[in-house]
Enzyme design. Structure first.
Site, mmCIF file in Angstrom:
data_model
loop_
_atom_site.group_PDB
_atom_site.id
_atom_site.type_symbol
_atom_site.label_atom_id
_atom_site.label_comp_id
_atom_site.label_asym_id
_atom_site.label_seq_id
_atom_site.Cartn_x
_atom_site.Cartn_y
_atom_site.Cartn_z
ATOM 1 N N GLN A 47 0.912 -1.183 -0.034
ATOM 2 C CA GLN A 47 -0.009 0.179 -0.020
ATOM 3 C C GLN A 47 0.815 1.304 -0.003
ATOM 4 O O GLN A 47 0.393 2.222 -0.094
ATOM 5 C CB GLN A 47 -0.846 0.077 1.317
ATOM 6 C CG GLN A 47 -1.812 -1.070 1.194
ATOM 7 C CD GLN A 47 -2.889 -1.149 2.662
ATOM 8 O OE1 GLN A 47 -2.498 -2.293 3.278
ATOM 9 N NE2 GLN A 47 -3.253 0.003 3.067
ATOM 10 N N PHE A 71 -5.977 -4.053 3.451
ATOM 11 C CA PHE A 71 -6.570 -3.923 4.656
ATOM 12 C C PHE A 71 -5.664 -3.293 5.804
ATOM 13 O O PHE A 71 -5.991 -3.465 6.826
ATOM 14 C CB PHE A 71 -7.150 -5.280 5.054
ATOM 15 C CG PHE A 71 -7.843 -6.150 4.005
ATOM 16 C CD1 PHE A 71 -9.009 -5.465 3.523
ATOM 17 C CD2 PHE A 71 -7.456 -7.345 3.497
ATOM 18 C CE1 PHE A 71 -9.859 -5.994 2.538
ATOM 19 C CE2 PHE A 71 -8.409 -8.104 2.522
ATOM 20 C CZ PHE A 71 -9.458 -7.346 2.067
ATOM 21 N N GLU A 119 0.416 -1.604 4.526
ATOM 22 C CA GLU A 119 0.945 -0.247 4.742
ATOM 23 C C GLU A 119 2.410 -0.116 5.241
ATOM 24 O O GLU A 119 3.020 0.751 4.621
ATOM 25 C CB GLU A 119 -0.108 0.382 5.786
ATOM 26 C CG GLU A 119 0.250 1.822 6.072
ATOM 27 C CD GLU A 119 -0.713 2.708 6.760
ATOM 28 O OE1 GLU A 119 -1.942 2.318 6.899
ATOM 29 O OE2 GLU A 119 -0.478 3.816 7.311
ATOM 30 N N ARG A 163 -5.960 7.427 17.054
ATOM 31 C CA ARG A 163 -7.316 7.240 16.378
ATOM 32 C C ARG A 163 -8.148 6.439 17.260
ATOM 33 O O ARG A 163 -9.484 6.962 17.140
ATOM 34 C CB ARG A 163 -7.253 6.462 15.023
ATOM 35 C CG ARG A 163 -8.593 6.465 14.132
ATOM 36 C CD ARG A 163 -8.207 6.073 12.709
ATOM 37 N NE ARG A 163 -7.673 6.879 11.993
ATOM 38 C CZ ARG A 163 -8.470 7.816 10.989
ATOM 39 N NH1 ARG A 163 -10.002 7.771 11.341
ATOM 40 N NH2 ARG A 163 -8.013 8.624 10.253
ATOM 41 N N ARG A 181 -7.855 -2.054 8.929
ATOM 42 C CA ARG A 181 -9.046 -1.355 8.624
ATOM 43 C C ARG A 181 -9.823 -0.701 9.682
ATOM 44 O O ARG A 181 -10.275 -1.524 10.592
ATOM 45 C CB ARG A 181 -10.089 -2.304 7.789
ATOM 46 C CG ARG A 181 -11.014 -1.747 6.953
ATOM 47 C CD ARG A 181 -11.716 -2.733 5.950
ATOM 48 N NE ARG A 181 -12.616 -2.194 4.929
ATOM 49 C CZ ARG A 181 -13.225 -3.057 4.114
ATOM 50 N NH1 ARG A 181 -12.936 -4.235 3.896
ATOM 51 N NH2 ARG A 181 -13.702 -2.341 3.020
ATOM 52 N N PHE A 241 -7.997 1.424 11.827
ATOM 53 C CA PHE A 241 -6.849 1.899 12.566
ATOM 54 C C PHE A 241 -7.044 2.487 13.916
ATOM 55 O O PHE A 241 -6.854 3.434 14.339
ATOM 56 C CB PHE A 241 -6.622 3.172 11.575
ATOM 57 C CG PHE A 241 -4.993 3.512 11.530
ATOM 58 C CD1 PHE A 241 -4.019 2.801 10.875
ATOM 59 C CD2 PHE A 241 -4.859 4.663 12.166
ATOM 60 C CE1 PHE A 241 -2.815 2.932 11.006
ATOM 61 C CE2 PHE A 241 -3.226 4.968 12.132
ATOM 62 C CZ PHE A 241 -2.467 4.041 11.511
ATOM 63 N N THR A 271 -4.552 11.262 10.326
ATOM 64 C CA THR A 271 -4.115 12.150 11.664
ATOM 65 C C THR A 271 -2.825 12.649 11.537
ATOM 66 O O THR A 271 -2.602 13.793 12.206
ATOM 67 C CB THR A 271 -4.472 11.284 12.747
ATOM 68 O OG1 THR A 271 -3.741 10.129 13.046
ATOM 69 C CG2 THR A 271 -5.764 10.752 13.027
ATOM 70 N N ALA A 285 -6.371 5.132 5.415
ATOM 71 C CA ALA A 285 -7.262 6.078 6.022
ATOM 72 C C ALA A 285 -8.294 6.470 5.265
ATOM 73 O O ALA A 285 -9.114 7.536 5.463
ATOM 74 C CB ALA A 285 -6.360 7.327 6.256
ATOM 75 N N GLU A 303 -13.137 2.279 5.107
ATOM 76 C CA GLU A 303 -12.996 1.722 6.551
ATOM 77 C C GLU A 303 -14.357 1.862 7.519
ATOM 78 O O GLU A 303 -14.671 1.249 8.277
ATOM 79 C CB GLU A 303 -12.024 2.479 7.391
ATOM 80 C CG GLU A 303 -10.600 1.989 6.957
ATOM 81 C CD GLU A 303 -9.478 2.994 7.662
ATOM 82 O OE1 GLU A 303 -9.426 4.126 7.053
ATOM 83 O OE2 GLU A 303 -8.666 2.645 8.379
HETATM 84 N N1 MTE Z 1 -11.336 -3.167 0.061
HETATM 85 C C1 MTE Z 1 -10.468 -4.473 -0.595
HETATM 86 N N2 MTE Z 1 -11.357 -5.060 -1.586
HETATM 87 N N3 MTE Z 1 -9.502 -4.757 -0.205
HETATM 88 C C2 MTE Z 1 -8.639 -3.949 0.724
HETATM 89 O O1 MTE Z 1 -7.367 -4.243 1.205
HETATM 90 N N4 MTE Z 1 -8.684 -2.039 2.288
HETATM 91 C C3 MTE Z 1 -9.569 -1.399 3.233
HETATM 92 C C4 MTE Z 1 -10.480 -0.605 2.389
HETATM 93 N N5 MTE Z 1 -11.002 -1.564 1.421
HETATM 94 C C5 MTE Z 1 -9.159 -2.833 1.300
HETATM 95 C C6 MTE Z 1 -10.587 -2.457 1.115
HETATM 96 C C7 MTE Z 1 -8.663 -0.319 3.766
HETATM 97 S S1 MTE Z 1 -7.749 -0.648 5.334
HETATM 98 C C8 MTE Z 1 -8.520 1.119 3.441
HETATM 99 S S2 MTE Z 1 -7.563 2.332 4.414
HETATM 100 C C9 MTE Z 1 -9.310 1.550 2.342
HETATM 101 O O2 MTE Z 1 -9.796 0.586 1.501
HETATM 102 C C10 MTE Z 1 -8.237 2.174 1.229
HETATM 103 O O3 MTE Z 1 -8.512 2.595 -0.039
HETATM 104 P P1 MTE Z 1 -9.315 3.884 -0.286
HETATM 105 O O4 MTE Z 1 -8.660 4.981 0.338
HETATM 106 O O5 MTE Z 1 -9.122 3.729 -1.713
HETATM 107 O O6 MTE Z 1 -10.524 3.697 0.184
HETATM 108 N N1 HPA Z 2 -5.060 6.161 9.294
HETATM 109 C C1 HPA Z 2 -4.425 5.231 8.434
HETATM 110 N N2 HPA Z 2 -3.224 4.863 8.208
HETATM 111 C C2 HPA Z 2 -2.270 5.816 8.848
HETATM 112 C C3 HPA Z 2 -2.738 6.917 9.294
HETATM 113 C C4 HPA Z 2 -4.110 7.046 9.664
HETATM 114 O O1 HPA Z 2 -4.744 8.063 10.294
HETATM 115 N N3 HPA Z 2 -1.816 7.410 9.954
HETATM 116 C C5 HPA Z 2 -0.776 6.958 9.349
HETATM 117 N N4 HPA Z 2 -1.146 5.800 8.629
HETATM 118 MO MO1 MOS Z 3 -6.335 1.114 6.095
HETATM 119 S S1 MOS Z 3 -5.995 0.549 7.925
HETATM 120 O O1 MOS Z 3 -6.097 2.790 6.512
HETATM 121 O O2 MOS Z 3 -4.899 0.640 5.363
#
Ligand code: MTE
Ligand code: HPA
Ligand code: MOS
Length: 835
Positions: A273, A304, A308, A386, A418, A420, A516, A585, A767
């Site tokens: 990520q 997920f 990261e 968070r 997911r 956090f 954050t 995030a 999330e």
């Molecule tokens: N959806 C799928 N299919 N696979 C993933 O790994 N990760 C989740 C969410 N949805 C995830 C997912 C997490 S932890 C986050 S932070 C967000 O997707 C990240 O993507 P976005 O910022 O585009 O929503």
């Molecule tokens: N959310 C998710 N990932 C992150 C954050 C947050 O607030 N800060 C640093 N990594």
């Molecule tokens: Mo999602 S836990 O912020 O990768």
């Protein structure tokens, strides 16, 4: 029935009770059968009959509700339409290319990790002599093979390879490189390591006793606690433990590192990520500037949060090996290795004191959170922050203090997952609000509603809530779920059945959108228009299944005014967009969407002249004319979220750009004798603003909900008291399956709720819905309350998460549980310990 307190498999109290309970079911069943055969035996009471029936899953059904785009919107404009995820078909057929699908390089080698079997120990000796004679072995690597810095980690408190000490089972000590995966793994296992064992700290409770914490301890405080508690009619204390969670992405961690042969250049294919963090961590380990390291991410098979920061552990090792051997090196972890090494969601322990009025209004809250951070800091502080920013969930508490302690333990470092930390913070809140309702003997629904935030109120960190839609979500959820009728039917059911009970819960959520850490709220894009009119779109975000690339193509399509079919995203790479924030995030569509918008606007301006000159021409005509006129058809875009900047010192400044809201109502049925449960129905109303793509957003709501359902009701990691992870695969670690989806599942996106803070009035979705699965947990708790009432018990009681069969059964106190009291303190060596 007796069972040794230390019996393998643990759960001694549960298994003893279960044996009696199943015997009782057998007894009731035989009685009933004999009676049906006409024998004159004792009659089975009608409210006991259901205990003789076997659960049969009903055919599930689901409903998805969303608002169509406005009448006037041009049919060419795809924003807001439920278009299919751009790689959905490829993913379904297996044609989608993942990192490990990159074809073998001719001289490629495979790497296997050599990891610690002890949670806390000094390394006395490492003997590779036998291992090196195994077939196919090329070389072994250890700390002194790192050409740059062996110091690594988000907080520079880790090593690429262990240096003299190990601090968790799975700690990377070295790596074995061979011609094939099998040879590398076999040889890695043959490396002999001698340890001098030190005492490990495994659980949160052990860390608290040993005062094993990381600095700093975070506090958020507002109002006046003393006055608040004085004002309260009642004060109540309680606690809850929330277990961790394994990411269980379908694609485990993987890296392919290809040395380019010149000036320290290295190309990496990673499932990550955070391409930019991977780049800088690898550069640091190799001792080269970042401009020699190229990281490429096509897609992930799920991240997920697990990809990261923790992916860098493997990527740096693989890069060091490729650098040393001057040959491509690959490693993809097996599932058991991935589960063992890469950490997961932080387990949390929450301890609280809550003051409330006779009406149910909460006036004071003092809460302490303890998280199991593991053997390094990683992202644990941001995760605790968070949790604190979500400690009141959706409730307005005038006087509040939250403190967060990060426990330093000898487990693999826990990391982003997911939500956090948000879900853990909100879970503690839902626990005390349930306690308040139970102690007043009122319905939890009423107490929740009473405490819900109103427009213009302020959070404990002094952010004023504007554009609040919680009450709309709440009311729509109540009516869509037909809450009142369900409640009445469940009450009737519960009166008619002693050994099966139904429970209901409606739970709100409010999730703050922004990293954050303020500096992370930035994004870039780079857009090329080629001479044939086709567009290559790149932006800083990575695709992990969440549909980000699809949404970004939709954004570019609207701005450029061309169909999606002319726009292509190939991959995310550090040489197209630099210094990217992790895709995390839930903010990636907001951030990258705005950057894509910015780049496309620039291009559109450059094309304007050619459009005006040739209004009847096609997109291709204008592009060609601009090219011939020597116009730059590449542009980058940039975006940063305005007006952010919170300070813990002053408890002021905006933390979040805005919030995503949702409410869920769930109904369950539990088997009080076995602790089994089934998910009867869930209704979700989610505010995602004007959805960029309702098909993808509803998918995110359903997926996030199910992942949360695993967290709160199914998934349980077990460790030995020595800190060895025992659950290393799906056989012992239960993730949700089709049968766990609520029989009726309704997801509705809130209508007419534009958000002026993000691209095209949309809202983040990734999330926020996860926490709504706690409605299933509290529905289970509600059913247990009904079961306990059957034994004459009322008032608050403790239920830790996940609500496993063991915990449900043990909490349904009855004549059988009384026969199986918990083991005497001190006689019990837990096989499974709480962490
Ligand atoms: N959806 C799928 N299919 N696979 C993933 O790994 N990760 C989740 C969410 N949805 C995830 C997912 C997490 S932890 C986050 S932070 C967000 O997707 C990240 O993507 P976005 O910022 O585009 O929503
Ligand atoms: N959310 C998710 N990932 C992150 C954050 C947050 O607030 N800060 C640093 N990594
Ligand atoms: Mo999602 S836990 O912020 O990768």
């Amino acid at each position: 029935m007796s069972l040794d307190p230390s019996a393998p498999g643990g759960m001694v109290m549960y298994r003893r009770t279960l044996t009696l309970s199943l015997f009782y079911k057998f007894y009731l069943t035989v009685l009933q059968k004999l009676r049906l055969q006409g024998l004159r035996v004792e009659e089975v009471r009608s409210e006991y009959l259901r205990a003789t029936e076997i659960y049969h899953p009903e055919t599930p059904s689901s409903v998805q509700v969303y608002q169509a785009v406005p009448e006037g919107q041009s049919t060419d404009d795809v924003v807001g339409r439920p278009i299919i995820h751009l790689s959905a078909l490829k993913q379904a057929t297996g044609e989608a290319v993942y990192c490990d699908d990159v074809p073998l390089y001719e001289n490629e080698l495979y790497l296997a990790l050599i990891t610690s079997t002890k949670a806390h120990a000094r390394i006395l000796s490492v003997d590779v002599s036998a291992a090196e004679r195994f077939p196919g072995v090329v070389c072994c690597l250890f700390a002194n093979d790192v050409p740059g810095s062996n110091i690594t980690g988000m907080r520079q408190d880790e090593t690429v390879f262990a240096d003299g000490q190990v601090t968790c089972v799975g700690h990377i000590i070295g790596a074995m490189v061979a011609d094939t995966q099998l040879h590398a793994q076999r040889a890695a296992k043959a490396v002999k390591i001698q340890y001098e064992e030190l005492k490990p700290v495994v659980t949160i409770q052990e860390a608290i006793i040993a005062k094993s914490f990381y600095e700093p301890i975070r506090t958020i405080q507002s109002g006046d606690l003393e006055t608040g508690f004085k004002q309260a009619d009642h004060v109540l204390e309680g606690e809850i433990h929330i277990g961790g969670q394994e990411h269980f992405y379908l694609e485990t961690n993987v890296t392919l590192a290809v040395p380019r042969g010149e000036d320290g250049e290295m190309e990496l294919f990673i499932s990550s990520q955070s391409p930019s963090d991977s780049q800088s961590f690898v550069a640091n380990a190799l001792g080269v500037p970042a401009n020699r390291v190229l990281v490429r991410v096509k897609r992930m098979g799920g991240g997920f949060g697990g990809k990261e920061s923790r992916t860098t552990m493997l990527s740096t090792v693989v890069a060091v090996a490729a650098n040393k051997l001057k040959r491509p090196v690959r490693c993809m972890l097996d599932r058991d290795e991935d589960m063992l090494i890469t950490g997961g969601r932080h387990p949390f322990y929450g301890k609280y004191k809550v003051g409330f009025l006779q009406t149910g209004k909460v006036v004071a809250l003092d809460v302490a959170f303890y998280s199991n951070a593991g053997n390094s800091m990683d992202l644990s502080l941001a995760i605790m922050e968070r949790a604190l920013f979500h400690m009141e969930n959706s409730y307005c508490i005038p006087n509040v203090r939250g403190q967060g302690f990060l426990c330093r333990t000898n487990l693999p470092s826990n990391t982003a997952f997911r939500g956090f930390g948000g879900p853990q913070g909100m879970m503690v809140a839902e626990n005390w609000i349930t306690d308040v309702a139970h102690s007043l003997g009122r319905s939890a629904e009423e107490v929740r509603r009473l405490n819900l935030y109103s427009e213009g109120e302020s959070t404990p960190y002094n952010q004023i809530l504007h554009g609040l839609t919680l009450d709309r979500c709440w009311d729509e959820c109540l009516s869509r779920s037909e809450y009142e009728q369900r409640r009445a039917a469940a009450n009737l059911f519960n009166r008619q059945n002693r050994w099966t009970k139904r429970g209901l819960a409606i739970v709100p959520t409010k999730f703050g959108i922004s990293f954050t850490a303020t500096f992370l709220n930035q994004a870039g894009a780079l857009v090329h228009i080629y001479r044939d009119g086709s567009v290559l779109l790149t932006h800083g975000g990575t695709e992990m299944g969440q549909g980000l690339h699809t949404k970004m193509v939709q954004v570019a399509s609207r701005v450029l005014g061309i169909p999606c079919s002319k726009i292509y995203i190939s991959e995310t790479s550090t040489n197209t967009v630099a210094n990217t924030s992790p895709t995390a995030a839930s903010a990636s569509s907001d951030l990258n969407g705005a950057a894509v918008h910015n780049a496309c606007e620039t291009l559109l301006k450059r094309l304007e002249r050619y459009k005006t000159k040739d209004p009847k021409g096609s997109w291709e005509d204008w592009v060609k004319a601009a090219y011939l006129d020597r116009v730059n058809l590449s542009a980058n875009g940039f975006y940063k979220t305005p007006d952010l900047g919170y300070s813990f010192d002053t408890n002021s400044g905006r933390v979040f750009n805005y919030y995503s809201y949702g409410v869920a109502c769930s109904e369950v049925e539990i088997d009080c004798l076995t602790g089994a449960h089934k998910n009867l129905s869930t209704t979700i109303v989610m505010d995602v603003g004007h959805s960029l793509n309702p098909a993808i957003d509803i998918g995110q709501v359903e997926g996030g909900f199910m992942q949360g359902l695993g967290l709160f009701t199914l998934e349980e990691l077990h460790y030995s008291p020595q800190g060895v992870l025992l659950t290393r695969g799906p056989g012992s670690y239960k993730i949700p399956a089709f049968g766990d989806i609520p029989t009726q599942l309704t997801v509705s996106l809130l209508r007419d709720a534009p958000n002026d803070k993000a691209i095209f009035a949309s809202k983040a979705v990734g999330e926020p819905p996860l926490f709504l699965a706690s409605s299933v947990f509290y529905a289970i708790k509600d059913a247990i309350r009904a079961a306990r009432a059957g034994s004459g018990m009322t008032g608050p009681f403790r239920l830790d998460s996940p609500a496993s069969a063991e915990r449900i059964r043990n909490a349904c106190c009855d004549q059988f549980t009384k026969l199986c009291p918990p083991a005497e303190p001190g006689t019990f060596t837990p096989w499974s310990v709480q962490v």
